[in-house]
Design a protein around this motif. Structure first.
Motif, PDB file in Angstrom:
ATOM      1  N   UNK A  63      -2.161 -11.685   5.096  1.00  0.00           N
ATOM      2  CA  UNK A  63      -1.369 -12.763   5.142  1.00  0.00           C
ATOM      3  C   UNK A  63      -0.102 -12.583   4.267  1.00  0.00           C
ATOM      4  N   UNK A  64       0.789 -13.323   4.403  1.00  0.00           N
ATOM      5  CA  UNK A  64       2.037 -13.140   3.550  1.00  0.00           C
ATOM      6  C   UNK A  64       1.685 -13.450   2.046  1.00  0.00           C
ATOM      7  N   UNK A  65       0.662 -14.354   1.884  1.00  0.00           N
ATOM      8  CA  UNK A  65       0.168 -14.659   0.648  1.00  0.00           C
ATOM      9  C   UNK A  65      -1.092 -15.397   0.595  1.00  0.00           C
ATOM     10  N   UNK A  66      -1.850 -15.460  -0.398  1.00  0.00           N
ATOM     11  CA  UNK A  66      -3.065 -16.319  -0.420  1.00  0.00           C
ATOM     12  C   UNK A  66      -2.508 -17.869  -0.114  1.00  0.00           C
ATOM     13  N   UNK A  67      -1.802 -18.309  -0.867  1.00  0.00           N
ATOM     14  CA  UNK A  67      -1.265 -19.731  -0.449  1.00  0.00           C
ATOM     15  C   UNK A  67      -1.206 -19.905   0.944  1.00  0.00           C
ATOM     16  N   UNK A  68      -0.403 -19.020   1.525  1.00  0.00           N
ATOM     17  CA  UNK A  68      -0.096 -19.182   3.166  1.00  0.00           C
ATOM     18  C   UNK A  68      -1.468 -18.985   3.950  1.00  0.00           C
ATOM     19  N   UNK A  69      -2.451 -18.501   3.598  1.00  0.00           N
ATOM     20  CA  UNK A  69      -3.684 -18.178   4.241  1.00  0.00           C
ATOM     21  C   UNK A  69      -4.349 -19.587   4.186  1.00  0.00           C
ATOM     22  N   UNK A  70      -4.383 -20.100   2.990  1.00  0.00           N
ATOM     23  CA  UNK A  70      -5.143 -21.369   2.649  1.00  0.00           C
ATOM     24  C   UNK A  70      -4.370 -22.366   3.664  1.00  0.00           C
ATOM     25  N   UNK A  71      -3.001 -22.401   3.662  1.00  0.00           N
ATOM     26  CA  UNK A  71      -2.292 -23.448   4.308  1.00  0.00           C
ATOM     27  C   UNK A  71      -2.636 -23.374   5.973  1.00  0.00           C
ATOM     28  N   UNK A  72      -2.682 -21.870   6.444  1.00  0.00           N
ATOM     29  CA  UNK A  72      -2.947 -21.669   7.682  1.00  0.00           C
ATOM     30  C   UNK A  72      -4.289 -22.293   7.981  1.00  0.00           C
ATOM     31  N   UNK A  73      -5.424 -22.024   7.321  1.00  0.00           N
ATOM     32  CA  UNK A  73      -6.524 -22.566   7.637  1.00  0.00           C
ATOM     33  C   UNK A  73      -6.806 -23.883   7.484  1.00  0.00           C
ATOM     34  N   UNK A  74      -6.148 -24.611   6.485  1.00  0.00           N
ATOM     35  CA  UNK A  74      -6.126 -25.959   6.571  1.00  0.00           C
ATOM     36  C   UNK A  74      -5.414 -26.907   7.655  1.00  0.00           C
ATOM     37  N   UNK A  75      -4.300 -26.043   7.956  1.00  0.00           N
ATOM     38  CA  UNK A  75      -3.566 -26.623   9.141  1.00  0.00           C
ATOM     39  C   UNK A  75      -4.198 -26.546  10.325  1.00  0.00           C
ATOM     40  N   UNK A  76      -5.269 -25.680  10.801  1.00  0.00           N
ATOM     41  CA  UNK A  76      -6.137 -25.617  11.915  1.00  0.00           C
ATOM     42  C   UNK A  76      -6.786 -26.864  12.063  1.00  0.00           C
ATOM     43  N   UNK A  77      -7.381 -27.507  10.791  1.00  0.00           N
ATOM     44  CA  UNK A  77      -8.029 -28.806  10.892  1.00  0.00           C
ATOM     45  C   UNK A  77      -9.526 -28.753  11.794  1.00  0.00           C
ATOM     46  N   UNK A  78     -10.007 -27.529  11.975  1.00  0.00           N
ATOM     47  CA  UNK A  78     -11.193 -27.425  12.940  1.00  0.00           C
ATOM     48  C   UNK A  78     -12.473 -27.197  11.876  1.00  0.00           C
ATOM     49  N   UNK A  79     -12.278 -27.175  10.869  1.00  0.00           N
ATOM     50  CA  UNK A  79     -13.522 -26.839   9.760  1.00  0.00           C
ATOM     51  C   UNK A  79     -13.704 -27.972   8.835  1.00  0.00           C
ATOM     52  N   UNK A  80     -14.871 -28.045   8.487  1.00  0.00           N
ATOM     53  CA  UNK A  80     -15.137 -29.170   7.484  1.00  0.00           C
ATOM     54  C   UNK A  80     -14.871 -28.411   5.935  1.00  0.00           C
ATOM     55  N   UNK A  81     -14.625 -29.219   4.951  1.00  0.00           N
ATOM     56  CA  UNK A  81     -14.307 -28.978   3.663  1.00  0.00           C
ATOM     57  C   UNK A  81     -15.169 -27.677   3.064  1.00  0.00           C
ATOM     58  N   UNK A  82     -16.447 -28.011   3.439  1.00  0.00           N
ATOM     59  CA  UNK A  82     -17.611 -26.975   3.261  1.00  0.00           C
ATOM     60  C   UNK A  82     -17.311 -25.606   3.876  1.00  0.00           C
ATOM     61  N   UNK A  83     -17.157 -25.801   5.176  1.00  0.00           N
ATOM     62  CA  UNK A  83     -16.838 -24.602   6.145  1.00  0.00           C
ATOM     63  C   UNK A  83     -15.508 -23.866   5.455  1.00  0.00           C
ATOM     64  N   UNK A  84     -14.604 -24.601   5.248  1.00  0.00           N
ATOM     65  CA  UNK A  84     -13.312 -23.941   4.761  1.00  0.00           C
ATOM     66  C   UNK A  84     -13.555 -23.267   3.395  1.00  0.00           C
ATOM     67  N   UNK A  85     -14.351 -23.778   2.637  1.00  0.00           N
ATOM     68  CA  UNK A  85     -14.461 -23.022   1.232  1.00  0.00           C
ATOM     69  C   UNK A  85     -15.374 -21.830   1.489  1.00  0.00           C
ATOM     70  N   UNK A  86     -16.579 -21.998   2.390  1.00  0.00           N
ATOM     71  CA  UNK A  86     -17.223 -20.611   2.788  1.00  0.00           C
ATOM     72  C   UNK A  86     -16.442 -19.692   3.325  1.00  0.00           C
ATOM     73  N   UNK A  87     -15.523 -19.922   4.282  1.00  0.00           N
ATOM     74  CA  UNK A  87     -14.426 -19.042   4.773  1.00  0.00           C
ATOM     75  C   UNK A  87     -13.516 -18.534   3.909  1.00  0.00           C
ATOM     76  N   UNK A  88     -12.939 -19.316   2.693  1.00  0.00           N
ATOM     77  CA  UNK A  88     -12.141 -18.603   1.679  1.00  0.00           C
ATOM     78  C   UNK A  88     -12.767 -17.742   0.880  1.00  0.00           C
ATOM     79  N   UNK A  89     -14.010 -18.103   0.496  1.00  0.00           N
ATOM     80  CA  UNK A  89     -14.741 -17.267  -0.347  1.00  0.00           C
ATOM     81  C   UNK A  89     -14.935 -15.900   0.500  1.00  0.00           C
ATOM     82  N   UNK A  90     -15.116 -15.884   1.588  1.00  0.00           N
ATOM     83  CA  UNK A  90     -15.271 -14.621   2.410  1.00  0.00           C
ATOM     84  C   UNK A  90     -13.846 -13.835   2.740  1.00  0.00           C
TER      85      UNK A  90
END
Length: 188
Positions: free
Chosen positions: A127-154
């Motif tokens: 990704x262009x930056x870590x913040x952009x990656x987080x923004x893209x993941x959150x923008x999808x709106x398809x994962x729960x908060x717990x799933x997002x945290x797990x995906x971000x750890x990976x």
């Protein structure tokens, strides 16, 4: 296709929400001659999935037989439930016929492919930056908060592995990124 030049397998890896699927779709629009590897799985097809297009849906018995016969470049059991693997023969056939071959896979699978095909061209899509990656993941709106945290750890672990790759391509804009991948694959 430009002549019968020798291509090598290109392996594309990147963290969740980096846009791998979108970039690969654009790359295939631009260069439909690319062979995109289709994984085999023992899980049942989901609505809308087509055997041979999205996955090769096979039985556990057939999968285990293919493992025993060395038919996979890599394979894994996911969540203790289903098997997924990359069939070796279609990739080898594509390369032998002069086609470029692409495999979009996760980091663990890429490491196994490198063991089987050390000459594979390993590309990390960043990704262009870590913040952009987080923004893209959150923008999808398809994962729960717990799933997002797990995906971000990976994703953090995957980002740390960039040094294992031959190339790092930053996905700033889909069309530009697809064209850069094509160039790295010797197509443009």
């Amino acid at each position: 296709m430009r002549g019968m030049e020798k291509h090598r397998l290109t392996v594309l890896v990147g963290p969740t929400a980096v846009g791998k699927g979108t970039v690969v779709a654009r790359l295939l629009e631009l260069y439909p001659e690319i062979y995109l590897s289709i994984s085999a799985t023992t899980r049942p097809a989901r609505p809308g999935e087509v055997d041979g297009k999205h996955y090769h849906f096979i039985s556990r018995e057939k999968f285990k037989q293919m493992v025993d016969e060395g038919d996979f470049l890599e394979w894994a059991e996911v969540h203790g439930m289903n098997y997924y693997g990359t069939p070796r023969r279609p990739i080898e056939e594509a390369l032998e016929s002069g086609r470029a071959a692409l495999l979009e896979i996760d980091l663990a699978g890429a490491r196994l492919v490198r063991e089987q095909m050390p000459d594979a061209h390993m590309i990390f899509l960043a990704p262009p930056s870590w913040d952009e990656l987080v923004s893209r993941l959150r923008g999808r709106g398809s994962e729960t908060e717990e799933e997002m945290e797990r995906r971000l750890q990976t994703a953090r672990l995957e980002m740390e592995a960039q040094g294992e790759f031959d190339e790092v391509v930053v996905n700033l804009e889909v069309d530009r990124t697809a064209r850069e991948l094509a160039s790295l694959m010797g197509l443009a």
